[in-house]
Scaffold this motif. Sequence first.
Motif, mmCIF file in Angstrom:
data_model
loop_
_atom_site.group_PDB
_atom_site.id
_atom_site.type_symbol
_atom_site.label_atom_id
_atom_site.label_comp_id
_atom_site.label_asym_id
_atom_site.label_seq_id
_atom_site.Cartn_x
_atom_site.Cartn_y
_atom_site.Cartn_z
ATOM 1 N N LYS A 10 0.782 -1.266 0.263
ATOM 2 C CA LYS A 10 -0.145 -0.096 -0.732
ATOM 3 C C LYS A 10 0.899 1.270 -0.118
ATOM 4 O O LYS A 10 0.435 2.084 0.422
ATOM 5 C CB LYS A 10 -1.050 0.336 0.783
ATOM 6 C CG LYS A 10 -1.648 -0.682 1.294
ATOM 7 C CD LYS A 10 -3.116 -0.913 0.236
ATOM 8 C CE LYS A 10 -3.649 -2.870 0.342
ATOM 9 N NZ LYS A 10 -4.567 -3.160 -0.673
ATOM 10 N N THR A 11 2.031 0.768 -0.660
ATOM 11 C CA THR A 11 2.733 2.299 -1.281
ATOM 12 C C THR A 11 3.288 2.240 -2.176
ATOM 13 O O THR A 11 3.152 2.034 -3.376
ATOM 14 C CB THR A 11 3.641 2.018 -0.153
ATOM 15 O OG1 THR A 11 4.481 0.842 -0.980
ATOM 16 C CG2 THR A 11 3.580 2.726 1.401
ATOM 17 N N TYR A 12 3.532 3.641 -2.929
ATOM 18 C CA TYR A 12 4.274 3.711 -4.094
ATOM 19 C C TYR A 12 5.171 3.756 -4.389
ATOM 20 O O TYR A 12 6.490 4.032 -3.568
ATOM 21 C CB TYR A 12 4.022 4.999 -4.193
ATOM 22 C CG TYR A 12 1.961 5.150 -4.589
ATOM 23 C CD1 TYR A 12 1.190 5.545 -5.395
ATOM 24 C CD2 TYR A 12 1.367 5.920 -3.572
ATOM 25 C CE1 TYR A 12 0.423 5.206 -5.140
ATOM 26 C CE2 TYR A 12 0.409 5.640 -3.394
ATOM 27 C CZ TYR A 12 -0.450 5.470 -4.373
ATOM 28 O OH TYR A 12 -1.838 6.109 -4.335
ATOM 29 N N PHE A 13 6.019 3.385 -5.646
ATOM 30 C CA PHE A 13 7.412 3.938 -6.539
ATOM 31 C C PHE A 13 7.325 4.062 -7.642
ATOM 32 O O PHE A 13 6.208 4.242 -8.314
ATOM 33 C CB PHE A 13 8.131 2.199 -5.520
ATOM 34 C CG PHE A 13 8.150 1.661 -7.120
ATOM 35 C CD1 PHE A 13 8.336 1.224 -7.537
ATOM 36 C CD2 PHE A 13 5.903 0.546 -6.827
ATOM 37 C CE1 PHE A 13 7.481 -0.197 -9.045
ATOM 38 C CE2 PHE A 13 5.555 -0.156 -7.577
ATOM 39 C CZ PHE A 13 6.860 -0.579 -8.582
ATOM 40 N N PHE A 14 8.919 4.389 -7.722
ATOM 41 C CA PHE A 14 9.636 4.756 -8.902
ATOM 42 C C PHE A 14 10.321 4.163 -9.729
ATOM 43 O O PHE A 14 11.342 3.616 -8.530
ATOM 44 C CB PHE A 14 9.271 6.193 -9.369
ATOM 45 C CG PHE A 14 10.310 7.175 -9.034
ATOM 46 C CD1 PHE A 14 11.978 6.860 -9.162
ATOM 47 C CD2 PHE A 14 10.867 7.193 -7.548
ATOM 48 C CE1 PHE A 14 12.605 7.607 -8.784
ATOM 49 C CE2 PHE A 14 11.606 8.149 -6.772
ATOM 50 C CZ PHE A 14 13.089 7.698 -7.426
ATOM 51 N N LYS A 34 4.278 7.503 0.533
ATOM 52 C CA LYS A 34 2.813 6.789 1.418
ATOM 53 C C LYS A 34 2.236 7.611 0.345
ATOM 54 O O LYS A 34 0.970 6.409 0.231
ATOM 55 C CB LYS A 34 2.749 7.741 2.779
ATOM 56 C CG LYS A 34 4.059 6.898 3.770
ATOM 57 C CD LYS A 34 3.455 8.059 4.512
ATOM 58 C CE LYS A 34 4.236 7.085 6.185
ATOM 59 N NZ LYS A 34 4.256 7.796 7.787
ATOM 60 N N THR A 35 2.517 8.532 -0.717
ATOM 61 C CA THR A 35 1.377 8.948 -1.487
ATOM 62 C C THR A 35 2.717 9.232 -2.913
ATOM 63 O O THR A 35 3.587 9.006 -3.201
ATOM 64 C CB THR A 35 1.541 10.816 -1.123
ATOM 65 O OG1 THR A 35 2.088 10.780 -0.986
ATOM 66 C CG2 THR A 35 0.551 10.531 0.355
ATOM 67 N N LYS A 36 1.262 8.693 -3.786
ATOM 68 C CA LYS A 36 1.708 9.460 -5.099
ATOM 69 C C LYS A 36 2.522 10.734 -5.421
ATOM 70 O O LYS A 36 3.391 10.467 -6.306
ATOM 71 C CB LYS A 36 0.479 9.042 -5.887
ATOM 72 C CG LYS A 36 0.829 9.240 -7.009
ATOM 73 C CD LYS A 36 -0.012 9.091 -8.252
ATOM 74 C CE LYS A 36 -0.187 8.419 -9.636
ATOM 75 N NZ LYS A 36 -0.996 8.661 -10.209
ATOM 76 N N LYS A 37 2.391 11.754 -4.935
ATOM 77 C CA LYS A 37 3.205 12.786 -5.321
ATOM 78 C C LYS A 37 4.719 13.413 -3.922
ATOM 79 O O LYS A 37 5.205 13.359 -4.776
ATOM 80 C CB LYS A 37 1.838 13.830 -3.987
ATOM 81 C CG LYS A 37 3.086 15.590 -4.348
ATOM 82 C CD LYS A 37 1.952 16.357 -3.554
ATOM 83 C CE LYS A 37 2.457 17.765 -3.792
ATOM 84 N NZ LYS A 37 1.703 18.708 -2.191
ATOM 85 N N GLU A 38 4.625 12.417 -3.280
ATOM 86 C CA GLU A 38 5.363 12.127 -2.610
ATOM 87 C C GLU A 38 6.861 11.078 -3.674
ATOM 88 O O GLU A 38 8.069 11.542 -3.860
ATOM 89 C CB GLU A 38 5.790 11.579 -1.454
ATOM 90 C CG GLU A 38 5.276 11.824 -0.094
ATOM 91 C CD GLU A 38 5.282 11.475 0.809
ATOM 92 O OE1 GLU A 38 5.657 10.115 1.409
ATOM 93 O OE2 GLU A 38 4.855 12.453 2.308
#
Length: 354
Positions: A10-14, A34-38
């Motif tokens: 439930k986290t985001y990565f790139f 934690k968020t897509k923006k971060e």
Amino acid sequence: MPVYKDEQRKTYFFVVRVKQNDGSTKQIKRRGFKTKKEAKEAEAKALINMETSSNITFKQAAESYFEWYKARRKKSSIQVIKNILYNHLVPEFGLAKMYLITPKNIMEYQNKIINKYSPDFLMKIHTTLSAVFNFSIKFYGVKNNPARIAGNFEVEPNKRLNYWDFEEFKQFISVVDDEIYKAFFTTLYFSGARKGELLALQWSDVNFEENSIHISKTEYNREVTKPKSKTSIRYILMPGHVMKLLKQLKNEAEKKAPLKPDYRVFGSFYSSLSTSTIDRRYEKYIKASGVKRIVLHEFRHSHASYLINKNCNPLIISQRLGHKDVAETLNTYSHLYPSQQSEIVAIMDNDKLD
């Protein structure tokens, strides 16, 4: 570039791929946002850092470092660094990408110049090169400092100092026939002050009641600036015969016009003697006296030698010279002390165990 969601955590990565100068591709992957923006902000920052680190040349880094340096240092120091950067380092490494310069490149450059310059100048070249890399690590995302890994030139610095003993100074000063130059050279010898410090000296800095001069500024290229360091600001007590020369100089100046406190001691009105004129006079007196030639800065070493031979306390010598601490004085002039070893042994020989 897209940002992905890790459904399990439930986290985001790139994930981004950056093309390198050698044609290869480097992948960067970061998780745990934690968020897509971060995640997007971190991705953008990573791209900027990689772009900067990959593309900046040594010349660009050196130019940027020099702009930073000259806004924070004295003009005399700026000229030294400018010479090293633009006459030595940029011609050697200029177009190379910072991240492609290796410790081996640094070592090969050292081998090329090691016999061309003095040990002190070689070490200054290396510390400047290392400073450019440290600056680039801090501001441009460069990852390492190959100069630090390669290490400085493993050469002995030149610790041999030229100086005059008192008899040599007397031989020199005996031929000085101009009052202002006699006062200038004598004050230089008996104060340990730097040439620029005396050229910046004003009459308000001379205290005839306490027989002292106040060093609070220096001059470089006809411009008065702050002294070399905080410890360079000092009061130097002077012998009576030097103060007498300064008094005579003041009396002569007062015959021409009323003296203002901010007039220069060694000069006329608000202007000091020019260094080119001092150099010409100095060469004239050197030839006339027949004494060995030393550079003007070595009057300072001569003062230290004079005091050491008078068995003066190193702490007092340090204070007169404006050194940051007594360790600097001992490190600079340690070679002058061994001559007194025999005297110490003679003292110990007097203390018998039986």
